[in-house]
Design a protein around this motif. Structure first.
Motif, short mmCIF file in Angstrom:
data_model
loop_
_atom_site.label_atom_id
_atom_site.label_comp_id
_atom_site.label_asym_id
_atom_site.label_seq_id
_atom_site.Cartn_x
_atom_site.Cartn_y
_atom_site.Cartn_z
N GLY A 1 28.94 49.38 34.21
CA GLY A 1 29.99 48.57 33.66
C GLY A 1 29.45 47.39 32.88
N THR A 2 30.35 46.55 32.50
CA THR A 2 30.00 45.36 31.73
C THR A 2 29.40 44.30 32.64
N GLU A 3 28.80 43.33 32.02
CA GLU A 3 28.22 42.22 32.79
C GLU A 3 29.32 41.48 33.57
N MET A 4 30.48 41.25 32.92
CA MET A 4 31.59 40.58 33.60
C MET A 4 32.10 41.46 34.74
N GLY A 5 32.13 42.77 34.53
CA GLY A 5 32.56 43.68 35.59
C GLY A 5 31.65 43.59 36.80
N GLU A 6 30.36 43.49 36.56
CA GLU A 6 29.39 43.36 37.66
C GLU A 6 29.56 42.03 38.37
N VAL A 7 29.81 40.97 37.62
CA VAL A 7 30.03 39.65 38.23
C VAL A 7 31.26 39.71 39.14
N ILE A 8 32.31 40.34 38.65
CA ILE A 8 33.54 40.44 39.44
C ILE A 8 33.29 41.28 40.69
N GLU A 9 32.60 42.41 40.54
CA GLU A 9 32.29 43.25 41.71
C GLU A 9 31.48 42.49 42.75
N ASN A 10 30.47 41.75 42.30
CA ASN A 10 29.64 40.97 43.22
C ASN A 10 30.45 39.87 43.89
N PHE A 11 31.31 39.23 43.12
CA PHE A 11 32.15 38.17 43.68
C PHE A 11 33.09 38.73 44.73
N VAL A 12 33.71 39.85 44.44
CA VAL A 12 34.62 40.49 45.40
C VAL A 12 33.86 40.89 46.67
N ALA A 13 32.68 41.44 46.52
CA ALA A 13 31.88 41.84 47.68
C ALA A 13 31.49 40.62 48.52
N PHE A 14 31.06 39.55 47.85
CA PHE A 14 30.70 38.32 48.56
C PHE A 14 31.90 37.73 49.28
N THR A 15 33.04 37.69 48.59
CA THR A 15 34.26 37.17 49.18
C THR A 15 34.64 37.97 50.43
N ALA A 16 34.51 39.28 50.35
CA ALA A 16 34.83 40.13 51.50
C ALA A 16 33.91 39.82 52.69
N LYS A 17 32.64 39.58 52.42
CA LYS A 17 31.69 39.25 53.50
C LYS A 17 32.05 37.91 54.15
N VAL A 18 32.38 36.93 53.34
CA VAL A 18 32.76 35.62 53.88
C VAL A 18 34.04 35.75 54.70
N GLU A 19 35.00 36.52 54.20
CA GLU A 19 36.26 36.71 54.93
C GLU A 19 36.01 37.44 56.25
N LYS B 1 30.40 22.90 56.02
CA LYS B 1 29.90 23.79 54.98
C LYS B 1 30.69 25.10 54.89
N PHE B 2 31.05 25.67 56.04
CA PHE B 2 31.76 26.95 56.00
C PHE B 2 33.15 26.76 55.41
N GLY B 3 33.84 25.71 55.83
CA GLY B 3 35.16 25.42 55.27
C GLY B 3 35.07 25.15 53.78
N SER B 4 34.03 24.43 53.38
CA SER B 4 33.83 24.15 51.96
C SER B 4 33.54 25.43 51.19
N LEU B 5 32.78 26.32 51.79
CA LEU B 5 32.48 27.60 51.15
C LEU B 5 33.77 28.38 50.90
N ILE B 6 34.65 28.43 51.90
CA ILE B 6 35.91 29.14 51.74
C ILE B 6 36.75 28.51 50.63
N MET B 7 36.82 27.19 50.63
CA MET B 7 37.59 26.50 49.58
C MET B 7 36.97 26.74 48.20
N ASP B 8 35.65 26.69 48.11
CA ASP B 8 34.98 26.92 46.83
C ASP B 8 35.25 28.34 46.32
N ILE B 9 35.26 29.30 47.22
CA ILE B 9 35.54 30.68 46.83
C ILE B 9 36.97 30.80 46.30
N GLU B 10 37.91 30.15 46.98
CA GLU B 10 39.30 30.19 46.52
C GLU B 10 39.45 29.57 45.14
N VAL B 11 38.80 28.45 44.91
CA VAL B 11 38.87 27.79 43.61
C VAL B 11 38.21 28.66 42.55
#
Length: 106
Positions: free
Chosen positions: A1-19, A65-75
């Motif tokens: 996929g595109t570079e943006m597509g990879e960024v989105i995939e990685n972000f979604v995967a990271f978000t899922a791990k944090v959740e 830090k963990f609460g900040s991480l969650i807020m940063d991910i949401e933003v």
């Protein structure tokens, strides 16, 4: 996929791990509460308040830090969605007429 597509995939995967981690933490806290409640109900020794307080005093719970991480991910998710949709309405600070979307600077 595109570079943006990879960024989105990685972000979604990271978000899922944090959740998953957040869910695990809350599930374990609930377990401590329920187990100690049941113990206290059948014992002369009350453990719940002390043990729950001990859990809350652990570094993981005390750290912001963990609460900040969650807020940063949401933003970050909000900014990413705004950029993808081209909709930066409501991105500024409430009441600030000079506020700009930090992504597209509009």
């Amino acid at each position: 996929g595109t570079e943006m597509g990879e960024v989105i995939e990685n972000f979604v995967a990271f978000t899922a791990k944090v959740e998953t981690l957040r869910h695990f933490v809350m599930l374990n806290l609930q377990a401590v509460i329920k187990i100690t409640k049941k113990h206290d109900k059948h014992s002369d020794t009350n453990l719940q308040s002390d043990l729950v307080q001990q859990v809350h005093n652990r570094n993981f719970f005390k750290s912001q830090k963990f609460g900040s991480l969650i807020m940063d991910i949401e933003v970050l998710a909000m900014h990413l969605m705004s950029r993808l949709t081209g909709d930066c309405q409501g991105m500024g600070v409430a009441g600030d007429t000079n506020a700009q979307c930090p992504t597209c600077l509009e």
